[in-house]
Design a protein around this motif. Sequence first.
Motif, PDB file in Angstrom:
ATOM      1  N   VAL A 190      63.516  45.016  56.853  1.00 16.17           N
ATOM      2  CA  VAL A 190      63.896  46.247  56.146  1.00 16.17           C
ATOM      3  C   VAL A 190      64.882  47.084  56.961  1.00 16.17           C
ATOM      4  CG1 VAL A 190      61.815  46.368  54.732  1.00 16.17           C
ATOM      5  CG2 VAL A 190      61.810  47.402  57.011  1.00 16.17           C
ATOM      6  N   ASP A 191      64.765  47.068  58.292  1.00 11.49           N
ATOM      7  CA  ASP A 191      65.716  47.822  59.110  1.00 11.49           C
ATOM      8  C   ASP A 191      67.124  47.273  58.927  1.00 11.49           C
ATOM      9  OD1 ASP A 191      63.733  49.465  60.119  1.00 11.49           O
ATOM     10  OD2 ASP A 191      63.297  48.128  61.802  1.00 11.49           O
ATOM     11  N   ARG A 192      67.240  45.975  58.879  1.00 10.10           N
ATOM     12  CA  ARG A 192      68.545  45.348  58.668  1.00 10.10           C
ATOM     13  C   ARG A 192      69.083  45.684  57.291  1.00 10.10           C
ATOM     14  NH1 ARG A 192      69.452  40.039  56.535  1.00 10.10           N
ATOM     15  NH2 ARG A 192      71.564  39.267  56.929  1.00 10.10           N
ATOM     16  N   VAL A 193      68.211  45.656  56.257  1.00  6.37           N
ATOM     17  CA  VAL A 193      68.648  45.976  54.897  1.00  6.37           C
ATOM     18  C   VAL A 193      69.146  47.419  54.818  1.00  6.37           C
ATOM     19  CG1 VAL A 193      67.913  46.225  52.507  1.00  6.37           C
ATOM     20  CG2 VAL A 193      67.124  44.272  53.848  1.00  6.37           C
ATOM     21  N   MET A 194      68.445  48.343  55.466  1.00  6.91           N
ATOM     22  CA  MET A 194      68.863  49.745  55.437  1.00  6.91           C
ATOM     23  C   MET A 194      70.206  49.927  56.134  1.00  6.91           C
ATOM     24  SD  MET A 194      65.355  52.014  55.854  1.00  6.91           S
ATOM     25  CE  MET A 194      64.792  51.212  57.356  1.00  6.91           C
ATOM     26  N   GLU A 195      70.411  49.217  57.229  1.00  8.54           N
ATOM     27  CA  GLU A 195      71.699  49.296  57.926  1.00  8.54           C
ATOM     28  C   GLU A 195      72.826  48.776  57.050  1.00  8.54           C
ATOM     29  OE1 GLU A 195      71.260  47.145  61.521  1.00  8.54           O
ATOM     30  OE2 GLU A 195      69.937  48.623  62.492  1.00  8.54           O
ATOM     31  N   VAL A 196      72.557  47.702  56.320  1.00 11.78           N
ATOM     32  CA  VAL A 196      73.576  47.135  55.443  1.00 11.78           C
ATOM     33  C   VAL A 196      73.922  48.123  54.326  1.00 11.78           C
ATOM     34  CG1 VAL A 196      74.039  45.318  53.754  1.00 11.78           C
ATOM     35  CG2 VAL A 196      72.988  44.737  55.958  1.00 11.78           C
ATOM     36  N   LEU A 197      72.925  48.759  53.746  1.00  9.96           N
ATOM     37  CA  LEU A 197      73.171  49.710  52.662  1.00  9.96           C
ATOM     38  C   LEU A 197      73.998  50.900  53.136  1.00  9.96           C
ATOM     39  CD1 LEU A 197      69.650  49.694  50.939  1.00  9.96           C
ATOM     40  CD2 LEU A 197      71.756  48.654  50.084  1.00  9.96           C
ATOM     41  N   VAL A 198      73.661  51.426  54.309  1.00 11.27           N
ATOM     42  CA  VAL A 198      74.436  52.540  54.858  1.00 11.27           C
ATOM     43  C   VAL A 198      75.859  52.101  55.168  1.00 11.27           C
ATOM     44  CG1 VAL A 198      74.643  54.126  56.809  1.00 11.27           C
ATOM     45  CG2 VAL A 198      72.412  53.732  55.762  1.00 11.27           C
ATOM     46  N   GLU A 199      75.998  50.897  55.692  1.00 12.44           N
ATOM     47  CA  GLU A 199      77.331  50.376  55.998  1.00 12.44           C
ATOM     48  C   GLU A 199      78.179  50.231  54.735  1.00 12.44           C
ATOM     49  OE1 GLU A 199      79.263  46.219  57.742  1.00 12.44           O
ATOM     50  OE2 GLU A 199      77.191  46.732  58.231  1.00 12.44           O
ATOM     51  N   VAL A 200      77.578  49.743  53.650  1.00 13.84           N
ATOM     52  CA  VAL A 200      78.307  49.605  52.386  1.00 13.84           C
ATOM     53  C   VAL A 200      78.742  50.971  51.870  1.00 13.84           C
ATOM     54  CG1 VAL A 200      78.094  48.927  49.963  1.00 13.84           C
ATOM     55  CG2 VAL A 200      77.194  47.438  51.757  1.00 13.84           C
ATOM     56  N   ALA A 201      77.859  51.980  51.967  1.00 13.37           N
ATOM     57  CA  ALA A 201      78.196  53.324  51.502  1.00 13.37           C
ATOM     58  C   ALA A 201      79.336  53.925  52.324  1.00 13.37           C
ATOM     59  CB  ALA A 201      76.963  54.218  51.556  1.00 13.37           C
ATOM     60  N   LYS A 202      79.320  53.708  53.626  1.00 15.59           N
ATOM     61  CA  LYS A 202      80.393  54.236  54.474  1.00 15.59           C
ATOM     62  C   LYS A 202      81.713  53.537  54.196  1.00 15.59           C
ATOM     63  CE  LYS A 202      77.549  55.903  58.325  1.00 15.59           C
ATOM     64  NZ  LYS A 202      77.255  55.796  59.773  1.00 15.59           N
TER      65      LYS A 202
END
Length: 283
Positions: A190-202
């Motif tokens: 889940v930590d990796r998934v959250m990082e990916v989501l934030v990265e996509v938003a940025k």
Amino acid sequence: MHPENIAHWAKERGPRILLVIVAALFLLLFLRLSTRRIARTVVRSRRGDRSEGTGRADTLAFSFQSAARVLIVVFGVLLVLQEAGVDIKTVLGGAAIIGVAIAFGAQDLMKDYFSGFLILLEDQYQLGDLVTISGVTGTVESVNMRVTVLRDLEGRVHFMPNGNIDHVTNRTYAWGRPVFEVPVRFDENVDRVMEVLVEVAKELSEDPAWKGATIGEPDMLGVDKFTDYGIVIKFMVKTQPDQLFPVRREMLRRIAKRFNELGIQITVPQRLIVRDGPDGEPL
């Protein structure tokens, strides 16, 4: 009537009648020159972060100017009649009866206008806002003193009398914020998934094609809940008022594409259907 009496009447009452007429004309001129400027000043002082526009101010100015003009003319006529020696009590009595009849017959119309005045004064919504009124969701295409016009997603136009509006939900007041709930498998990091989501938003906010569509940094709320089919991660992105749905659609497209590249699986509810065979055994 004898000419001498007319001359005496004109000499006695003429200056005061002329003074009343001049005063009324001066008030009408002052009203015409100052109302729009005052209305725009009031609108700018109350608008806050919303974009400055003149439509609401001009509508307010026109409405106030019309009402004030009627009052000035009516009081001016009454004062002229009084100065001319006419008994205005009789005039007021007849006018009161007529006014009550008109008010009774047009009470719904007056309710619409009064409600429209408050809607414009309080800036509850403006052109282009996405609102829900009486169960109808659409974009505000027109708003005036009597009616608000909405156009829904299918292109249908709804005319909403302002007097019938008792509750308004404005989804794009000053800014919008799409909320994303992304379900993933229980065995995902889940930590990796959250990082990916934030990265996509940025990446979206830094994309020149979407420059200015988002406001600030994405707000990652984290793991929101556990379901029968996976873990739900929730995050939000703040957007410009008119960019809520475009940003939401683009974010979903980019999330799906990035998850496919990284092998992250989005889970969905599944239903298992068991059918009995001819011998009663499940197939």
